[in-house]
Design a protein around this motif. Structure first.
Motif, short mmCIF file in Angstrom:
data_model
loop_
_atom_site.label_atom_id
_atom_site.label_comp_id
_atom_site.label_asym_id
_atom_site.label_seq_id
_atom_site.Cartn_x
_atom_site.Cartn_y
_atom_site.Cartn_z
N ASP A 129 0.90 -1.21 -0.43
CA ASP A 129 0.30 0.16 -0.28
C ASP A 129 0.53 1.39 0.28
N GLY A 130 2.05 0.81 0.50
CA GLY A 130 3.43 2.23 0.30
C GLY A 130 3.19 2.86 -1.25
N VAL A 131 3.98 1.84 -1.76
CA VAL A 131 3.71 1.32 -3.28
C VAL A 131 2.92 2.42 -4.04
N LYS A 132 1.93 1.98 -3.32
CA LYS A 132 0.01 2.61 -4.27
C LYS A 132 0.02 4.13 -3.71
N ALA A 133 0.95 4.54 -2.44
CA ALA A 133 0.90 5.95 -1.74
C ALA A 133 1.85 6.72 -2.47
N LEU A 134 3.34 6.02 -2.77
CA LEU A 134 4.29 6.89 -3.44
C LEU A 134 3.65 7.27 -4.14
N LYS A 135 3.04 6.95 -5.58
CA LYS A 135 2.32 6.95 -6.85
C LYS A 135 1.76 8.39 -6.38
N TYR A 136 0.63 8.28 -5.49
CA TYR A 136 -0.42 8.96 -5.50
C TYR A 136 0.41 10.19 -4.75
N PHE A 137 0.95 10.63 -4.19
CA PHE A 137 1.77 12.03 -3.83
C PHE A 137 2.26 12.27 -4.71
N SER A 138 3.63 11.62 -5.78
CA SER A 138 3.92 11.75 -6.49
C SER A 138 3.59 12.13 -7.67
N ASP A 139 2.31 12.08 -8.29
CA ASP A 139 1.09 12.19 -8.99
C ASP A 139 0.91 14.05 -8.80
N LYS A 140 0.99 13.85 -7.34
CA LYS A 140 0.27 15.63 -7.11
C LYS A 140 1.77 16.57 -5.73
N GLY A 141 2.44 15.94 -6.77
CA GLY A 141 3.59 17.05 -6.59
C GLY A 141 4.22 17.11 -4.97
N ILE A 142 4.11 15.67 -4.50
CA ILE A 142 4.26 16.18 -2.82
C ILE A 142 5.01 15.22 -2.98
N LYS A 143 6.61 15.73 -1.99
CA LYS A 143 7.66 14.86 -2.03
C LYS A 143 7.35 13.95 -0.92
N THR A 144 8.09 12.44 -1.40
CA THR A 144 8.06 10.89 -0.41
C THR A 144 9.12 10.51 -0.22
N ASN A 145 9.51 10.15 0.77
CA ASN A 145 10.50 9.57 1.30
C ASN A 145 10.52 7.60 1.64
N CYS A 146 10.88 7.02 0.34
CA CYS A 146 9.91 5.56 1.00
C CYS A 146 11.35 5.02 1.90
N THR A 147 10.95 4.28 3.03
CA THR A 147 11.54 3.82 3.83
C THR A 147 11.99 2.43 4.01
N LEU A 148 12.41 1.67 4.95
CA LEU A 148 12.60 0.62 5.42
C LEU A 148 13.05 -0.23 4.27
N VAL A 149 13.99 0.64 3.02
CA VAL A 149 14.65 -0.33 1.86
C VAL A 149 15.60 -1.17 2.91
N PHE A 150 15.37 -2.08 2.50
CA PHE A 150 16.71 -3.18 2.16
C PHE A 150 17.16 -4.15 1.17
N SER A 151 16.22 -3.47 -0.48
CA SER A 151 16.82 -4.87 -1.13
C SER A 151 16.85 -3.69 -2.73
N ALA A 152 17.82 -4.16 -3.36
CA ALA A 152 17.36 -3.17 -4.90
C ALA A 152 16.29 -3.83 -5.70
N GLY A 153 15.78 -4.55 -5.71
CA GLY A 153 14.37 -4.33 -5.93
C GLY A 153 13.01 -3.79 -5.19
N GLN A 154 12.99 -3.77 -4.09
CA GLN A 154 12.68 -2.23 -3.48
C GLN A 154 12.25 -0.98 -3.51
N ALA A 155 14.00 -0.69 -3.79
CA ALA A 155 14.49 0.43 -4.81
C ALA A 155 13.99 0.57 -5.98
N LEU A 156 13.63 -0.60 -6.65
CA LEU A 156 13.70 -0.28 -8.07
C LEU A 156 12.06 0.26 -8.19
#
Ligand code: G3P
Length: 217
Positions: A93-120
């Motif tokens: 659900d966080g990935v969906k929320a990142l897209k929502y805020f990105s589309d709205k022009g609100i800056k985001t920081n995706c946290t608790l990332v531990f793999s390259a796949g998550q970063a992609l």
């Protein structure tokens, strides 16, 4: 390379700001609790207090875990101050929320990332920052710095604009290694920043310069 401070301690934030090298602040619920900041209203006020000390981005983390709640909470956090970056955990659900805020022009920081796949995934969803946790990987005998290298390679391959925010930095060598590997940002406690100052040859060299100057006066 941007320097963020990873704390909710206002004195330390002020000290880093006064040093003149601070580009922003990251916080999380654990860092807030460490400073005794509890309760929604106190936490929201604390974010504004931090924004009033620094000039740059201030990450404020959602504590919701469903898409609907995360976008409601994130919208409220973003309303607090124009320096607020909505910090969102790397879950579905966080990935969906990142897209929502990105589309709205609100800056985001995706946290608790531990793999390259998550970063992609975070980059695909349009995250402004991605936060790989270096120290926590090292804690479990996994090379945290290698993750920075992998993400740098992947982002450069495709020109992703998501900035790599090296987090869970534990000491000055982490800062230097992340700089060598091309992390866009690092966030650490104050001691890892001020630790960069230290060298015994600087101290002994300065002492000699001052002693020699004083010989002629
Ligand atoms: O802010 C997130 C991250 O930097 C946490 O670090 O030391 O709790 O692993 P740490």
């Amino acid at each position: 390379m941007k320097f963020f401070i990873d704390t909710a301690n206002l004195d330390q934030i002020r000290e880093a700001q006064e040093l003149g090298v601070l580009d922003g602040v990251t916080t999380n619920p654990s860092l807030m609790a460490k400073e005794g900041i509890t309760g929604r209203n106190n936490i929201l006020k604390h974010y504004v207090d931090i924004c009033n000390i620094v000039d740059g981005d201030v990450s404020a983390e959602v504590i919701s875990t469903t898409y609907k709640e995360m976008i409601k909470e994130g919208d409220e956090l973003a309303e607090l101050h124009d320096q607020i970056v909505v910090k969102i955990p790397m879950i579905k659900d966080g990935v969906k929320a990142l897209k929502y805020f990105s589309d709205k022009g609100i800056k985001t920081n995706c946290t608790l990332v531990f793999s390259a796949g998550q970063a992609l995934l975070a980059a695909k969803a349009g995250a402004t920052y991605v936060s790989p946790f270096i120290g926590r990987l090292d804690d479990i005998s996994t090379d945290g710095l290698n993750l920075i290298s992998e993400i740098r390679l992947i982002y450069d391959n495709y020109g992703f604009e998501t900035q790599i925010l090296a987090a869970s930095i534990r000491h000055t060598m982490h800062v230097i290694d992340c700089a060598k590997l091309g992390a866009d940002v690092m966030t650490s406690g104050l001691s890892s920043i001020t630790g960069l100052l230290n060298h015994p040859l600087t101290d002994s060299g300065l002492a000699k310069f001052l002693a020699d100057y004083n010989k002629g006066n």
